[in-house]
Write an enzyme that holds these catalytic residues in place. Structure first.
Site, PDB file in Angstrom:
ATOM      1  N   SER A 161       3.767  84.434  78.600  1.00 24.80           N
ATOM      2  CA  SER A 161       2.417  83.553  78.586  1.00 24.80           C
ATOM      3  C   SER A 161       1.561  83.929  77.203  1.00 24.80           C
ATOM      4  O   SER A 161       0.618  83.376  77.044  1.00 24.80           O
ATOM      5  CB  SER A 161       1.767  83.917  79.781  1.00 24.80           C
ATOM      6  OG  SER A 161       2.061  82.984  80.841  1.00 24.80           O
ATOM      7  N   LYS A 190       0.508  81.182  75.186  1.00 22.42           N
ATOM      8  CA  LYS A 190      -0.467  80.385  75.484  1.00 22.42           C
ATOM      9  C   LYS A 190      -1.716  80.659  74.496  1.00 22.42           C
ATOM     10  O   LYS A 190      -2.796  79.770  74.163  1.00 22.42           O
ATOM     11  CB  LYS A 190      -1.246  80.678  76.933  1.00 22.42           C
ATOM     12  CG  LYS A 190      -0.352  80.084  77.984  1.00 22.42           C
ATOM     13  CD  LYS A 190      -0.956  80.380  79.460  1.00 22.42           C
ATOM     14  CE  LYS A 190      -0.274  79.690  80.428  1.00 22.42           C
ATOM     15  NZ  LYS A 190       1.028  80.644  80.892  1.00 22.42           N
ATOM     16  N   SER A 243      -3.914  82.085  82.932  1.00 20.15           N
ATOM     17  CA  SER A 243      -2.548  81.917  82.745  1.00 20.15           C
ATOM     18  C   SER A 243      -1.914  80.570  83.686  1.00 20.15           C
ATOM     19  O   SER A 243      -0.646  80.680  83.978  1.00 20.15           O
ATOM     20  CB  SER A 243      -1.497  82.991  83.019  1.00 20.15           C
ATOM     21  OG  SER A 243      -0.538  83.005  82.239  1.00 20.15           O
ATOM     22  N   LYS A 294      -4.225  87.634  75.699  1.00 18.25           N
ATOM     23  CA  LYS A 294      -3.437  87.007  76.655  1.00 18.25           C
ATOM     24  C   LYS A 294      -2.420  88.097  76.755  1.00 18.25           C
ATOM     25  O   LYS A 294      -1.881  88.673  76.004  1.00 18.25           O
ATOM     26  CB  LYS A 294      -2.880  85.860  75.922  1.00 18.25           C
ATOM     27  CG  LYS A 294      -2.006  85.136  77.406  1.00 18.25           C
ATOM     28  CD  LYS A 294      -3.119  84.650  78.086  1.00 18.25           C
ATOM     29  CE  LYS A 294      -2.457  83.973  79.161  1.00 18.25           C
ATOM     30  NZ  LYS A 294      -2.079  84.724  80.306  1.00 18.25           N
TER      31      LYS A 294
END
Length: 370
Positions: A81, A84, A136, A240
């Site tokens: 993730s 992202k 997320s 993140k």
């Protein structure tokens, strides 16, 4: 491809590690020749950062772009993730944050981490971007891709942004970061992406928000940021974290103390990475400005100006405020027409940093875990 040409000329300590073999690297990788190493890279005579079970990391000064230390910085791994961050960086300049989105059933049913979307027109792009970075939401990633014209178009946009940043280890195959063959990134690229994102006001807001209200069919519910360091680390700005069973743990984050910002990225960490990231951050703050750099976070590629269209071939310009249609987007994943960018020698602020080389303006269209 523009490569870092500054003569760093530093002796470095490279320690061979028993990590999975990374793809062969160019003799002069992006960021400087010393970043070709697959072991721990620090200036000669400087104590290495604390040990970590991450297969790769980068510690960088976000203000100067100096890479202070690294381990296998260009090793390519599944990003989970952390990808992202690229999704948000790509879509923030393209989508009207107040646009209403009705997610498809396919987006709602996406596997992995989710915020819990329903196929109803109750969400703004702003809500989806915030949940993308806070909790997320893989469902949010897919819904945003739909709002951007579809999965194919969004992935082409993401890969174009990566190309403009010179994040050449990064290949986006999903907007969520869910594992897919051919998808990759590197600790160096994650640091580039985070540094670019920090120049966008909305990006900074989304990554730093601890709790927020999220729309529901009847009212709202509260969501909380998955980045634990927002609560525990002094000066943490966020960015993140990610995890899948194939990628293991990954993280990219930034913290600011005494007016200085440090970026740390780690990939393929086999256990909980939070303590390791904290120690790498502390090392960065303790060593910034004191030692020679081992490399640099490069600036985005400069824009190539298109050749002027001969006046005889130019299309007539509508009078008044009549809308002008945009050029048709080429099919496939190739780059489109790029927006003009003026780059200085230092940090470029605001959305104008990238206009992103993506030829489309911010849309004003109507309703429409990893």
């Amino acid at each position: 491809m523009r490569r870092c040409t500054s003569a760093l000329g530093l002796a470095v300590l490279t320690v061979a590690l028993a990590t999975p073999a990374a793809p062969a690297l160019a003799a002069d990788p992006i960021g400087g020749p010393q970043l070709a190493g697959s072991g721990i890279i620090v200036p000669a005579g400087v104590q290495a950062p604390p040990k970590t079970k991450a297969s790769s990391y980068v510690i960088a000064d976000a203000d100067t772009g100096e890479v202070l230390a690294a381990k296998n910085p260009h090793g390519r791994f599944l990003p989970a993730s952390t990808l992202k961050a690229l999704t948000a960086l790509t879509l923030i300049p393209l989508l009207d944050k107040n646009k209403t989105v009705k997610p498809s059933q396919a987006a709602v049913n996406e596997e992995g981490s989710a915020v819990g979307l329903v196929p109803k027109p109750i969400y703004k792009v702003h809500d989806l971007l915030r949940a993308l970075m806070m909790v997320s939401g893989n469902d949010c990633a897919n819904a945003l891709a739909e709002a951007n014209g579809g999965m194919r178009e969004t992935l082409a946009d993401m890969n174009e942004v990566a190309r403009r940043l010179q994040a050449n280890d990064t290949v986006a195959k999903t907007p969520s970061g869910l594992d897919k063959p051919g998808q990759s990134s590197s600790a160096y690229d994650l640091a580039l992406i985070a540094r670019a994102g920090l120049k966008l006001k909305d990006f900074r807001e989304y990554i730093s928000t601890k709790t927020a209200k999220f729309p529901a069919p009847k009212g709202h519910y509260e969501i909380g940021n998955h980045n634990k360091m927002l609560w525990t680390y002094d000066g943490m700005l966020g960015v993140k974290n990610g995890w899948t069973s194939k990628a293991f743990g990954s993280f990219v984050g930034a913290a600011k103390r005494d007016g200085h910002t440090i970026i740390v990225s780690v990939m393929r960490h086999e256990e909980s990475f939070w303590k390791d990231v904290e120690q790498l951050m502390n090392w960065g703050f303790a060593n910034r400005g004191k030692n020679a750099a081992v490399g640099a976070l490069v600036e985005p590629l400069p824009e190539v100006q298109p050749s002027p269209v001969p006046s005889a071939l130019a299309a007539p310009v509508p009078e008044g405020n009549a809308a002008v249609s945009e050029p048709a987007r080429p099919e496939g994943d190739g780059p489109g027409v790029l927006a003009t960018i003026v780059l200085g020698g230092g940090v470029v602020a605001g959305v104008g940093l990238l206009g992103w080389g993506i030829r489309r303006k911010r849309r004003q269209s109507p309703t429409a875990s990893s």
